[in-house]
Design a protein around this motif. Sequence first.
Motif, PDB file in Angstrom:
ATOM      1  N   UNK A 175       0.831  -1.212   0.000  1.00  0.00           N
ATOM      2  CA  UNK A 175       0.000   0.000   0.000  1.00  0.00           C
ATOM      3  C   UNK A 175       0.862   1.257   0.000  1.00  0.00           C
ATOM      4  N   UNK A 176       1.803   1.309  -0.940  1.00  0.00           N
ATOM      5  CA  UNK A 176       2.739   2.431  -1.001  1.00  0.00           C
ATOM      6  C   UNK A 176       2.391   3.461  -2.068  1.00  0.00           C
ATOM      7  N   UNK A 177       1.339   3.233  -2.819  1.00  0.00           N
ATOM      8  CA  UNK A 177       0.960   4.174  -3.874  1.00  0.00           C
ATOM      9  C   UNK A 177       0.640   5.533  -3.253  1.00  0.00           C
ATOM     10  N   UNK A 178       1.142   6.600  -3.861  1.00  0.00           N
ATOM     11  CA  UNK A 178       0.951   7.936  -3.310  1.00  0.00           C
ATOM     12  C   UNK A 178       0.036   8.811  -4.155  1.00  0.00           C
ATOM     13  N   UNK A 179      -0.118   8.468  -5.435  1.00  0.00           N
ATOM     14  CA  UNK A 179      -0.866   9.334  -6.346  1.00  0.00           C
ATOM     15  C   UNK A 179      -1.988   8.563  -7.015  1.00  0.00           C
ATOM     16  N   UNK A 180      -2.995   9.313  -7.446  1.00  0.00           N
ATOM     17  CA  UNK A 180      -4.119   8.681  -8.142  1.00  0.00           C
ATOM     18  C   UNK A 180      -3.615   7.996  -9.412  1.00  0.00           C
ATOM     19  N   UNK A 181      -2.662   8.610 -10.076  1.00  0.00           N
ATOM     20  CA  UNK A 181      -2.086   8.024 -11.278  1.00  0.00           C
ATOM     21  C   UNK A 181      -0.760   8.688 -11.599  1.00  0.00           C
ATOM     22  N   UNK A 182       0.184   7.936 -12.130  1.00  0.00           N
ATOM     23  CA  UNK A 182       1.481   8.517 -12.476  1.00  0.00           C
ATOM     24  C   UNK A 182       1.326   9.559 -13.573  1.00  0.00           C
ATOM     25  N   UNK A 183       0.499   9.268 -14.598  1.00  0.00           N
ATOM     26  CA  UNK A 183       0.350  10.189 -15.712  1.00  0.00           C
ATOM     27  C   UNK A 183      -0.292  11.487 -15.254  1.00  0.00           C
ATOM     28  N   UNK A 184      -1.303  11.378 -14.408  1.00  0.00           N
ATOM     29  CA  UNK A 184      -2.054  12.572 -14.027  1.00  0.00           C
ATOM     30  C   UNK A 184      -1.371  13.374 -12.923  1.00  0.00           C
ATOM     31  N   UNK A 185      -0.862  12.739 -11.892  1.00  0.00           N
ATOM     32  CA  UNK A 185      -0.301  13.482 -10.755  1.00  0.00           C
ATOM     33  C   UNK A 185       1.130  13.087 -10.393  1.00  0.00           C
ATOM     34  N   UNK A 186       1.443  11.833 -10.430  1.00  0.00           N
ATOM     35  CA  UNK A 186       2.756  11.359  -9.991  1.00  0.00           C
ATOM     36  C   UNK A 186       3.910  12.012 -10.729  1.00  0.00           C
ATOM     37  N   UNK A 187       3.827  12.064 -12.065  1.00  0.00           N
ATOM     38  CA  UNK A 187       4.905  12.668 -12.845  1.00  0.00           C
ATOM     39  C   UNK A 187       5.051  14.153 -12.543  1.00  0.00           C
ATOM     40  N   UNK A 188       3.928  14.850 -12.337  1.00  0.00           N
ATOM     41  CA  UNK A 188       3.983  16.285 -12.026  1.00  0.00           C
ATOM     42  C   UNK A 188       4.704  16.518 -10.710  1.00  0.00           C
ATOM     43  N   UNK A 189       4.378  15.729  -9.689  1.00  0.00           N
ATOM     44  CA  UNK A 189       4.993  15.892  -8.374  1.00  0.00           C
ATOM     45  C   UNK A 189       6.479  15.539  -8.436  1.00  0.00           C
ATOM     46  N   UNK A 190       6.789  14.433  -9.099  1.00  0.00           N
ATOM     47  CA  UNK A 190       8.194  14.020  -9.203  1.00  0.00           C
ATOM     48  C   UNK A 190       9.015  15.043  -9.972  1.00  0.00           C
ATOM     49  N   UNK A 191       8.463  15.590 -11.066  1.00  0.00           N
ATOM     50  CA  UNK A 191       9.182  16.589 -11.857  1.00  0.00           C
ATOM     51  C   UNK A 191       9.392  17.870 -11.041  1.00  0.00           C
ATOM     52  N   UNK A 192       8.377  18.281 -10.286  1.00  0.00           N
ATOM     53  CA  UNK A 192       8.504  19.485  -9.454  1.00  0.00           C
ATOM     54  C   UNK A 192       9.568  19.279  -8.370  1.00  0.00           C
ATOM     55  N   UNK A 193       9.601  18.095  -7.773  1.00  0.00           N
ATOM     56  CA  UNK A 193      10.599  17.798  -6.741  1.00  0.00           C
ATOM     57  C   UNK A 193      12.000  17.796  -7.348  1.00  0.00           C
TER      58      UNK A 193
END
Length: 187
Positions: A155-173
């Motif tokens: 249960x380590x998933x952090x985002x609703x979806x990589x395409x929609x939110x995960x990539x945005x958060x990772x790129x911003x970080x």
Amino acid sequence: MNLDHVFVCGNPALDFAATLRARRSTRFEMFVTPERLNAWYLESGLVDTITPGQDGDVREATAVREAIYRLVTDRRLGEEFDQQALDLVNAAARRTPVTPQLTLTGRLTEATPEQALATVARQAVELLSGPDVPLMKECGNPECTRVYIDRSRGMRRQWCGMESCGNKIKAAAYRARKKSAPAPAAR
């Protein structure tokens, strides 16, 4: 006919609740017309064909959607269900749902907007009374308010979806790290 509907939540009732995006900030409404609502029903796979909708169908769908979101939030936070939201979802779930038919060419699901909404409400009832309740999580993107089913290992998933939110958060970080990193020393 893709109208930017996204299905990343792991349950149609959660995807339906997510059609009002960014609830804490800009609030982006996906169901602005009967055509957009019907497009969601088609794109979700709930129906193969649907009769044209009316403005009243949109008002009813958004009311049920908000009730589903409230009940999901109540359940996720371990709070008692809001009675008004409960009554609204149960009333919609009591209506005639989508009924698939067998044809010479296979399965066909024709529906009215009311039948499609009844089906979504029934899926919400099943979700909120079933085994996936402990797996519901809200997206880790502060701008996103989607709730999804986390079936990831541990249960380590952090985002609703990589395409929609995960990539945005990772790129911003990544950009933030690069900006704060010391410049290489000149030789």
